[in-house]
Every structure is written in C-alpha cells, then in structure tokens.
Design a protein around this motif. Structure first.
Motif, PDB file in Angstrom:
ATOM      1  N   THR A  96      -3.152   0.397  -3.772  1.00 17.68           N
ATOM      2  CA  THR A  96      -2.867  -0.922  -3.201  1.00 17.68           C
ATOM      3  C   THR A  96      -2.477  -1.886  -4.308  1.00 17.68           C
ATOM      4  N   ILE A 148       0.853  -1.180   0.000  1.00 18.71           N
ATOM      5  CA  ILE A 148       0.000   0.000   0.000  1.00 18.71           C
ATOM      6  C   ILE A 148       0.887   1.228   0.000  1.00 18.71           C
ATOM      7  N   GLY A 177      -2.075   5.533   1.297  1.00 19.36           N
ATOM      8  CA  GLY A 177      -3.178   4.583   1.307  1.00 19.36           C
ATOM      9  C   GLY A 177      -4.023   4.625   0.044  1.00 19.36           C
ATOM     10  N   SER A 206      -4.413  -2.352   4.567  1.00 17.46           N
ATOM     11  CA  SER A 206      -4.827  -1.002   4.944  1.00 17.46           C
ATOM     12  C   SER A 206      -3.814  -0.433   5.926  1.00 17.46           C
ATOM     13  N   ARG A 207      -3.970   0.845   6.226  1.00 13.85           N
ATOM     14  CA  ARG A 207      -3.048   1.479   7.152  1.00 13.85           C
ATOM     15  C   ARG A 207      -3.732   2.626   7.867  1.00 13.85           C
ATOM     16  N   GLY A 228      -0.135  -0.710  10.343  1.00 15.02           N
ATOM     17  CA  GLY A 228      -0.565  -1.354   9.118  1.00 15.02           C
ATOM     18  C   GLY A 228      -1.370  -2.598   9.440  1.00 15.02           C
ATOM     19  N   ASN A 235      -2.262   6.022   9.401  1.00 16.30           N
ATOM     20  CA  ASN A 235      -1.055   6.831   9.575  1.00 16.30           C
ATOM     21  C   ASN A 235      -1.109   7.702  10.837  1.00 16.30           C
TER      22      ASN A 235
END
Length: 120
Positions: free
Chosen positions: A57, A50, A54, A70-71, A78, A73
């Motif tokens: 992907t 990713i 984001g 997904s993440r 993550g 921040n």
C-alpha cells in the motif's frame, strides 16, 4: 476498459469517518488500484494506492495514519476507510485502476467520483 463506480460519500463532521467503496468488474483483480481527490480549483491529488494482491500500500503524507486502502478481489471491490476527517478533506473522491512502477502509482481508468464534505 474497467468499470468503476464509487459510493459511500456524504456529509460528515470534522473528526468523523466515512468508508468509500468502489465495485468493479471481473478485470479488477488484475490491476493495482488507487484513490484520488479533487477539490474545487485544484488539481486531482493522489491519496492512496494498493497493489493487485493487496500486499503493498502507498499513501500521501496528508492521509497517512488516517486513511486505509483495501480491496476484495473475490468481490471485485476496492475501499477507502477515512478516519479523522478534516474540512480540508472535502473533495470529490475517485477510484481508479492503473499500474505501479518504482513504487509510483499511475492511474488508467477512472470512476465518476463521489462527493465527500467535511463540516467544521
């Protein structure tokens, strides 16, 4: 150096789900991140990546439509949501940060890994 510590692995039956987490440090949000796996007697294999924002992907064909990367921040974390798990998904899973060039992800820093075992 980027600190990465995977968690969330375990034993699950085929068809089940697991969510892997990878908390990191405050540098995390600056880098793309990815997940790889390594099964016994095999090389490490790419699963997903990713972008740092984001927005983009990338997935290996073997996990498309089953795994979601997904993440967060803000929390510097993550994730890898794994659904429809198969026995062949049994492996140690590693998160990493790296860079993306020409839609190809290359890892730089690795976590220590978390074991995922899928029983048939």
């Amino acid at each position: 150096q980027v600190e990465l510590v995977e968690s969330g692995g375990g034993l699950v039956q085929a068809g089940g789900s697991l969510r892997l987490s990878c908390p990191s440090d405050r540098t995390f949000s600056h880098y793309p991140m990815g997940w790889f796996r390594q099964s016994p007697r095999k090389e490490r294999e790419f699963d997903a990546a990713i972008s740092w924002s984001g927005d983009s992907t990338y997935y290996a064909d073997s996990v498309k439509c089953r795994f979601t990367i997904s993440r967060d921040n803000v929390e510097n974390m993550g994730f890898l949501q794994m659904n429809g798990l198969k026995p062949e998904d049994t492996a140690v899973y590693y998160c990493n940060t790296g860079h993306i060039l020409d839609d190809t992800y290359s890892p730089n820093y690795w976590g220590q890994g978390t074991q995922v075992t899928v029983s048939s």
